[in-house]
Design an enzyme around this catalytic site. Structure first.
Site, PDB file in Angstrom:
ATOM      1  N   LYS A 191       0.841  -1.204   0.000  1.00  0.00           N
ATOM      2  CA  LYS A 191       0.000   0.000   0.000  1.00  0.00           C
ATOM      3  C   LYS A 191       0.869   1.245   0.000  1.00  0.00           C
ATOM      4  CE  LYS A 191      -1.541   1.902   4.007  1.00  0.00           C
ATOM      5  NZ  LYS A 191      -1.306   3.347   4.019  1.00  0.00           N
ATOM      6  N   ASN A 192       1.917   1.237   0.816  1.00  0.00           N
ATOM      7  CA  ASN A 192       2.738   2.446   0.938  1.00  0.00           C
ATOM      8  C   ASN A 192       3.503   2.754  -0.343  1.00  0.00           C
ATOM      9  OD1 ASN A 192       1.855   2.888   3.505  1.00  0.00           O
ATOM     10  ND2 ASN A 192       3.616   1.947   4.510  1.00  0.00           N
ATOM     11  N   CYS A 228      -3.858   8.471   9.344  1.00  0.00           N
ATOM     12  CA  CYS A 228      -3.965   8.155  10.764  1.00  0.00           C
ATOM     13  C   CYS A 228      -3.640   9.382  11.601  1.00  0.00           C
ATOM     14  CB  CYS A 228      -2.987   7.032  11.113  1.00  0.00           C
ATOM     15  SG  CYS A 228      -3.454   5.460  10.394  1.00  0.00           S
ATOM     16  N   ARG A 251       1.141  16.229  11.686  1.00  0.00           N
ATOM     17  CA  ARG A 251       1.938  15.560  10.652  1.00  0.00           C
ATOM     18  C   ARG A 251       2.392  16.646   9.665  1.00  0.00           C
ATOM     19  NH1 ARG A 251      -0.727   9.715   9.312  1.00  0.00           N
ATOM     20  NH2 ARG A 251       1.262   9.477   8.257  1.00  0.00           N
ATOM     21  N   ASP A 308       5.395   1.356  11.433  1.00  0.00           N
ATOM     22  CA  ASP A 308       4.119   0.727  11.077  1.00  0.00           C
ATOM     23  C   ASP A 308       3.965  -0.693  11.628  1.00  0.00           C
ATOM     24  OD1 ASP A 308       3.187   2.938   9.813  1.00  0.00           O
ATOM     25  OD2 ASP A 308       3.561   2.232   7.775  1.00  0.00           O
ATOM     26  N   ARG A 363      -8.083  -0.090   5.672  1.00  0.00           N
ATOM     27  CA  ARG A 363      -7.267   0.814   4.869  1.00  0.00           C
ATOM     28  C   ARG A 363      -5.993   0.134   4.389  1.00  0.00           C
ATOM     29  NH1 ARG A 363      -5.419   5.176   8.158  1.00  0.00           N
ATOM     30  NH2 ARG A 363      -4.121   5.319   6.319  1.00  0.00           N
TER      31      ARG A 363
HETATM   32  C1  UD1 Z   1       5.781   7.801   7.977  1.00  0.00           C
HETATM   33  C2  UD1 Z   1       6.792   6.706   8.072  1.00  0.00           C
HETATM   34  C3  UD1 Z   1       6.362   5.602   7.126  1.00  0.00           C
HETATM   35  C4  UD1 Z   1       4.950   5.155   7.536  1.00  0.00           C
HETATM   36  C5  UD1 Z   1       3.970   6.308   7.639  1.00  0.00           C
HETATM   37  C6  UD1 Z   1       2.651   5.914   8.283  1.00  0.00           C
HETATM   38  C7  UD1 Z   1       9.216   6.843   8.339  1.00  0.00           C
HETATM   39  C8  UD1 Z   1      10.464   7.568   8.015  1.00  0.00           C
HETATM   40  N1  UD1 Z   1       8.098   7.243   7.739  1.00  0.00           N
HETATM   41  O1  UD1 Z   1       5.704   8.229   6.613  1.00  0.00           O
HETATM   42  O2  UD1 Z   1       7.265   4.524   7.199  1.00  0.00           O
HETATM   43  O3  UD1 Z   1       4.470   4.223   6.591  1.00  0.00           O
HETATM   44  O4  UD1 Z   1       4.520   7.341   8.434  1.00  0.00           O
HETATM   45  O5  UD1 Z   1       2.848   5.462   9.559  1.00  0.00           O
HETATM   46  O6  UD1 Z   1       9.241   5.894   9.099  1.00  0.00           O
HETATM   47  N2  UD1 Z   1       8.372  15.369   9.209  1.00  0.00           N
HETATM   48  C9  UD1 Z   1       8.518  16.713   9.405  1.00  0.00           C
HETATM   49  N3  UD1 Z   1       8.323  17.546   8.335  1.00  0.00           N
HETATM   50  C10 UD1 Z   1       7.982  17.100   7.098  1.00  0.00           C
HETATM   51  C11 UD1 Z   1       7.830  15.712   6.914  1.00  0.00           C
HETATM   52  C12 UD1 Z   1       8.024  14.876   7.997  1.00  0.00           C
HETATM   53  O7  UD1 Z   1       8.831  17.181  10.515  1.00  0.00           O
HETATM   54  O8  UD1 Z   1       7.820  17.910   6.178  1.00  0.00           O
HETATM   55  C13 UD1 Z   1       8.596  14.425  10.343  1.00  0.00           C
HETATM   56  C14 UD1 Z   1       7.295  13.793  10.803  1.00  0.00           C
HETATM   57  O9  UD1 Z   1       6.665  14.549  11.803  1.00  0.00           O
HETATM   58  C15 UD1 Z   1       7.766  12.445  11.306  1.00  0.00           C
HETATM   59  C16 UD1 Z   1       8.978  12.127  10.437  1.00  0.00           C
HETATM   60  O10 UD1 Z   1       9.397  13.366   9.889  1.00  0.00           O
HETATM   61  O11 UD1 Z   1       8.213  12.553  12.625  1.00  0.00           O
HETATM   62  C17 UD1 Z   1       8.699  11.126   9.306  1.00  0.00           C
HETATM   63  O12 UD1 Z   1       7.625  11.638   8.527  1.00  0.00           O
HETATM   64  P1  UD1 Z   1       7.313  11.097   7.055  1.00  0.00           P
HETATM   65  O13 UD1 Z   1       8.243   9.979   6.729  1.00  0.00           O
HETATM   66  O14 UD1 Z   1       7.249  12.237   6.126  1.00  0.00           O
HETATM   67  O15 UD1 Z   1       5.853  10.578   7.237  1.00  0.00           O
HETATM   68  P2  UD1 Z   1       5.096   9.656   6.247  1.00  0.00           P
HETATM   69  O16 UD1 Z   1       5.479   9.903   4.855  1.00  0.00           O
HETATM   70  O17 UD1 Z   1       3.673   9.742   6.664  1.00  0.00           O
END
Ligand code: UD1
Length: 418
Positions: free
Chosen positions: A22-23, A117, A122, A306, A399
């Site tokens: 999915k990711n 989620c 985020r 995850d 999901r």
């Molecule tokens: C993250 C997880 C991904 C998981 C998904 C849902 C990591 C590195 N990423 O992806 O494996 O499938 O959540 O659980 O494990 N951040 C910032 N600013 C930004 C973007 C991110 O501060 O612009 C921080 C976020 O707050 C978080 C970290 O960076 O603490 C990782 O975020 P990111 O990898 O971007 O989140 P997802 O892509 O949702």
């Protein structure tokens, strides 16, 4: 999927085939926008996040065909540069990928709302800073964001403040449309990020993943339609291994890439679970029990955030020997599931971004799935606990897990999914 009823306490034994990731599917499906042609996807999981992505693409003008062999064909030619209603994009986190893809194809993008989620805030500041480095103007509005690059996107060097999956994918999508060379440092190297690079490369982009979490894109190459097979879902695989351990069973996950599961399998071995790795399958044997351990989540190749809730559930079960703990470094507030586990009798303590778990007898009851993986954790606990458990708000679990009821029933679970 609204509700799951489990008559727990049955050992899971057998094999389960793992579907596409999915990711990986979400950024790749949105990435297809850049081709403006037809792309054919195999192993696209039919989970609700993917179906919602297809709905957004359809709203934008894509034509979607479900082929008889199970593949999905998406014709991106008719996509128009418009903003999808927030009610559509607000249902999935992956809709942020529209920013990079639409910006790359049309030179501008607008997004009203994103879902996913709830783990506290985020942020997407790194996505936006990266777009600005590529020459785009970024305007944050009351309800969303507008990005425009009237003079086109240009090559740049940009270093991410943290290895964000979302920002890396988004900047890759915009970067392939930039004129000149784009160098990104401090990128995320999750298998699904690599899969996106492979998809874009198959569509004609020039992307090189370099050692030291760096990525180089020779932008501006015209993209074309292509066929792409999704990589196996390492989180689905890890979840079924956790289900097997929870029930002190023997489960083999098939059609996986064991290399993607290294941190997960190391953790299982530390817990005293027998792990057998094949070329495209992994088996666990937990019939002799297991013990708790400490987990620290982190960007790949560290233990995946995850899979944290599913493993935390294992540490709460009465047959676990010793305590377990999870330190969450990616989503520091990802602990909402602990309150529901506690309703089953679990001993959990959360302090900041760290949670401790002690084995104790659990009772069957009704719980609510707070989010996708938290729901999977509750399911692991329900599968291991004698009696009839009910999981409400199971829509969250739908999901991310395809054919969940059928797959678990084939392993010997007594489960009904409504
Ligand atoms: C993250 C997880 C991904 C998981 C998904 C849902 C990591 C590195 N990423 O992806 O494996 O499938 O959540 O659980 O494990 N951040 C910032 N600013 C930004 C973007 C991110 O501060 O612009 C921080 C976020 O707050 C978080 C970290 O960076 O603490 C990782 O975020 P990111 O990898 O971007 O989140 P997802 O892509 O949702």
């Amino acid at each position: 999927m609204n509700r799951i009823i489990v008559n727990g306490g049955k050992r899971l034994i057998g094999e389960v085939r793992i579907g596409g990731s999915k990711n990986a599917a979400l950024p790749i499906l949105f990435g297809g926008i850049l081709t403006a042609e037809v792309c054919t996807f195999s192993e696209l999981p039919r989970v609700s996040d993917v179906l919602r992505t297809l709905e957004i693409l359809k709203f934008l003008g894509a034509r979607i065909r479900f082929l008889e062999n199970g593949d999905v064909e998406v014709d991106y030619k008719g996509i128009r540069p418009r903003m999808p209603p927030p009610v559509l994009t607000g249902r999935i986190r992956g809709s942020t990928y529209l920013l990079g893809a639409m910006l790359g194809r049309f030179g501008h993008a607008e997004l009203g709302g994103v879902g996913g989620c709830n783990f506290g805030t985020r942020p997407i500041d790194q996505h936006l800073a990266g777009f600005a480095a590529l020459g785009a103007q970024v305007t944050e509005t009351k309800d969303g964001v507008r990005i425009a690059a009237p003079e086109g996107l240009r090559g740049t060097h940009f270093c991410l403040a943290m290895p964000s999956v979302g920002a890396t994918a988004n900047l890759m999508l915009a970067g392939v449309a930039a004129s000149g060379e784009v160098r990104l440092a401090g990128v995320a190297i999750e298998p699904h990020v690599v899969a996106l690079a492979e998809f874009l490369t198959a569509a004609g982009a020039q992307i090189t993943m370099e050692s030291g979490a760096r990525l180089r894109i020779r932008g501006g190459k015209p993209l074309h339609g292509c066929a792409f097979r999704m990589i196996p879902d390492m989180i689905e695989a890890g979840t079924y291994l956790a289900f097997g351990v929870a029930t002190r069973g023997r489960v083999t996950v098939r059609d996986v890439r064991p290399a993607h599961l290294t941190a997960t399998l190391d953790t299982l071995r530390r817990m005293g679970v027998r792990v057998l790795e094949g070329r495209d399958h992994v088996g666990i044997d937990a019939t002799h029990g297991y013990h708790g351990t400490s987990i620290v989540t982190g960007p790949y190749p560290a233990f995946p955030t995850d899979l944290h809730p599913q493993f935390a559930a294992l540490f709460c079960l009465p047959h676990a020997r010793g305590q377990g703990s999870v330190t969450e470094t990616v989503w520091r507030e990802r602990f909402r599931y602990t309150a529901e586990l506690a309703r089953m009798g679990a001993h959990t303590t959360v302090e900041g971004n760290c949670a401790h778990f002690a084995p104790s007898p659990l009772r069957h009851t009704t719980v609510r799935s707070p989010d996708l993986r938290g729901g999977a954790a509750l399911l692991a606990a329900a599968l291991a606990t004698e009696g009839r458990s009910e999981i409400r708000d199971a829509v969250n679990i739908g999901r991310g897990y395809e054919h969940l009821g059928e797959k678990l029933a084939a392993l010997g679970a007594q489960i009904t999914v409504y």
